[in-house]
Design an enzyme around this catalytic site. Structure first.
Site, PDB file in Angstrom:
ATOM      1  N   TRP A 102       0.837  -1.213   0.000  1.00  0.00           N
ATOM      2  CA  TRP A 102       0.000   0.000   0.000  1.00  0.00           C
ATOM      3  C   TRP A 102       0.865   1.253   0.000  1.00  0.00           C
ATOM      4  O   TRP A 102       0.537   2.241  -0.662  1.00  0.00           O
ATOM      5  CB  TRP A 102      -0.975  -0.004   1.178  1.00  0.00           C
ATOM      6  CG  TRP A 102      -1.942  -1.153   1.118  1.00  0.00           C
ATOM      7  CD1 TRP A 102      -2.070  -2.155   2.029  1.00  0.00           C
ATOM      8  CD2 TRP A 102      -2.895  -1.441   0.085  1.00  0.00           C
ATOM      9  NE1 TRP A 102      -3.037  -3.043   1.624  1.00  0.00           N
ATOM     10  CE2 TRP A 102      -3.565  -2.623   0.440  1.00  0.00           C
ATOM     11  CE3 TRP A 102      -3.246  -0.813  -1.113  1.00  0.00           C
ATOM     12  CZ2 TRP A 102      -4.567  -3.202  -0.350  1.00  0.00           C
ATOM     13  CZ3 TRP A 102      -4.237  -1.375  -1.904  1.00  0.00           C
ATOM     14  CH2 TRP A 102      -4.888  -2.554  -1.520  1.00  0.00           C
ATOM     15  N   ASP A 169      -1.736   6.836   6.149  1.00  0.00           N
ATOM     16  CA  ASP A 169      -2.766   5.896   5.723  1.00  0.00           C
ATOM     17  C   ASP A 169      -3.039   5.008   6.938  1.00  0.00           C
ATOM     18  O   ASP A 169      -2.187   4.223   7.350  1.00  0.00           O
ATOM     19  CB  ASP A 169      -2.233   5.073   4.543  1.00  0.00           C
ATOM     20  CG  ASP A 169      -3.201   3.978   4.094  1.00  0.00           C
ATOM     21  OD1 ASP A 169      -4.266   3.813   4.722  1.00  0.00           O
ATOM     22  OD2 ASP A 169      -2.885   3.293   3.099  1.00  0.00           O
ATOM     23  N   LYS A 193     -12.300  -1.646   6.769  1.00  0.00           N
ATOM     24  CA  LYS A 193     -11.542  -2.569   7.606  1.00  0.00           C
ATOM     25  C   LYS A 193     -11.918  -2.437   9.076  1.00  0.00           C
ATOM     26  O   LYS A 193     -12.223  -3.412   9.721  1.00  0.00           O
ATOM     27  CB  LYS A 193     -10.045  -2.350   7.400  1.00  0.00           C
ATOM     28  CG  LYS A 193      -9.722  -2.589   5.923  1.00  0.00           C
ATOM     29  CD  LYS A 193      -8.326  -2.985   5.622  1.00  0.00           C
ATOM     30  CE  LYS A 193      -8.198  -3.441   4.178  1.00  0.00           C
ATOM     31  NZ  LYS A 193      -7.631  -2.441   3.284  1.00  0.00           N
TER      32      LYS A 193
HETATM   33  C1  LIG Z   1      -7.000  -2.013   2.150  1.00  0.00           C
HETATM   34  C2  LIG Z   1      -5.989  -0.949   2.213  1.00  0.00           C
HETATM   35  C3  LIG Z   1      -5.903   0.050   1.226  1.00  0.00           C
HETATM   36  C4  LIG Z   1      -6.767   0.064  -0.002  1.00  0.00           C
HETATM   37  O1  LIG Z   1      -8.041   0.440   0.302  1.00  0.00           O
HETATM   38  P1  LIG Z   1      -9.144   0.653  -0.826  1.00  0.00           P
HETATM   39  O2  LIG Z   1     -10.241   1.237  -0.025  1.00  0.00           O
HETATM   40  O3  LIG Z   1      -9.459  -0.684  -1.401  1.00  0.00           O
HETATM   41  O4  LIG Z   1      -8.604   1.579  -1.841  1.00  0.00           O
HETATM   42  C5  LIG Z   1      -4.956   1.044   1.390  1.00  0.00           C
HETATM   43  N1  LIG Z   1      -4.144   1.063   2.450  1.00  0.00           N
HETATM   44  C6  LIG Z   1      -4.187   0.123   3.418  1.00  0.00           C
HETATM   45  C7  LIG Z   1      -3.255   0.202   4.588  1.00  0.00           C
HETATM   46  C8  LIG Z   1      -5.113  -0.915   3.325  1.00  0.00           C
HETATM   47  O5  LIG Z   1      -5.166  -1.856   4.281  1.00  0.00           O
END
Ligand SMILES: *Cc1c(COP(=O)(O)O)cnc(C)c1O
Length: 357
Positions: A102, A169, A193
């Site tokens: 990511w 993030d 998540k």
């Molecule tokens: C799942 C995830 C993403 C991607 O998320 P999307 O909503 O599918 O774009 C980005 N960063 C992290 C740390 C993730 O776990």
């Protein structure tokens, strides 16, 4: 039907009460005789949902007046480009830490808008640790970190101290632990998540860092416009926001981030102890950097992994298979996962280890 224990990495488990309330709102929202899916987003009915969701984030993160809370369309991947578009001019440099897939994707998008300085990376060892020694040049516009690396099961235990603007993030560990959320100038997280349903992003931004780049930003991608309109610049993903609001209410009722952190700590400690004590299994992440959200482990004899997967499946466990980039297993222990599910998994690890030792 045997009880299901949901260890999915994302979209993932949410509190059962949230599912019940969300189902009810689809049929009859707040006793209006209308579904939440058929009311205008500018009605006071929905305005209250948006306001409560934003207020709950402020409360749970203990945010100060400088920080604005937005619920925006798209996943975290949208933020990979929206962040540099709003914060980084094309001659400027942003510092990025490379701690997993990511992060790598965020770096790729940032390069479309300015220069990227990769200040550290754990790529050489398949991202199994969090780099500790690195320097961030003073003139970096911001430092970007991925607080929890969902695929590799590593997590920044200490948020790096920096004089630069800090951007994170937090998709897979947002609101799972007590940190100084105000120390970040921008936080983003896909909701699916740890916060709610897919289709919405949480963005927390210090409004004073905006409006500094020279480029023209499309209206819908400029954070300032969303702040101005109270996160209602256009039709928000109403149902996804509603599910977040319910999940945030649930979190507050549990005792907030302090209480959930304690529980998350217990859950992770229980599972890591079982892995470490078993002669058959081994964790993949460096011990000091182990994630409390995503626990990644493999079998010393990889040929037995299929059997263990089958074994846990028979006991109602879902979502344990590891990401293909790491292999083995991954158990995601997000806020809504009860410790009883973790206890079932640890018992299965113990039983399997005894049977096959
Ligand atoms: C799942 C995830 C993403 C991607 O998320 P999307 O909503 O599918 O774009 C980005 N960063 C992290 C740390 C993730 O776990």
């Amino acid at each position: 039907m045997t009880a299901v224990h949901n260890f999915n990495a994302g979209p993932s488990i949410l509190p059962k009460t949230v599912f019940e309330q969300a189902s009810q709102a689809i049929l009859n929202f707040n006793d209006t005789g209308l579904s939440i899916l058929e009311i205008g987003h500018r009605t006071s009915l929905f305005q209250e949902v948006m306001d409560e969701a934003r207020t709950l984030v402020k409360e749970l993160m203990l945010l100060d007046e400088d920080h604005e809370v937005l619920f925006l369309h798209g996943g975290a991947s949208t933020q990979f480009m929206q962040v540099p578009m709003n914060l980084l001019d094309d001659k400027e440099t942003a510092a990025y830490t490379d701690t997993g897939v990511w992060s790598t994707k965020a770096i790729k998008e940032a390069r479309l808008f300015g220069k990227v300085d990769i200040v550290c990376s754990s790529k050489e060892s398949n991202f199994d640790f969090i780099p500790k020694d690195f320097a961030v040049p003073n003139d970096s516009k911001y430092l970007h970190i991925t607080t929890n690396n969902t695929i590799y099961g590593t997590q920044w235990q200490k948020i790096p101290k920096t004089s630069n603007s800090l951007v994170a993030d937090m998709s897979s560990d947002v609101l799972s632990r007590v940190i100084d959320y105000n120390s970040f100038d921008l936080i983003y997280a896909g909701a699916q998540k740890n916060m709610g349903a897919a289709g919405v992003n949480l963005v927390v931004v210090n409004k004073h860092i905006l409006g500094k780049v020279k480029r023209n930003i499309p209206t819908i991608l400029d954070y300032r416009n969303h702040i101005q309109e109270g996160s209602m610049l256009n039709t928000p993903p109403v149902f996804a926001v509603y599910v977040c609001m319910l999940t945030l209410r649930w979190l507050k009722a549990q005792g907030g981030v302090t209480a959930i952190e304690k529980l998350n700590h217990e859950k992770a400690a229980l599972l890591y102890a079982a892995i470490d004590e078993s002669p058959l299994f081994t964790g993949t992440a460096n011990k000091d950097d182990r994630s409390k959200m995503n626990v990644c482990f493999v079998m010393k004899d990889g040929s037995m992994e299929e059997r263990f997967l089958q074994f846990v499946k028979e006991h109602g466990l879902v979502g344990i298979k590891g990401h293909r980039l790491v292999g083995g297993f991954r158990a995601s222990l997000y806020n809504a996962l009860p410790i009883s599910s973790v206890a079932v998994l640890t018992e299965l690890i113990n039983d399997f280890s005894q049977q096959h030792a």
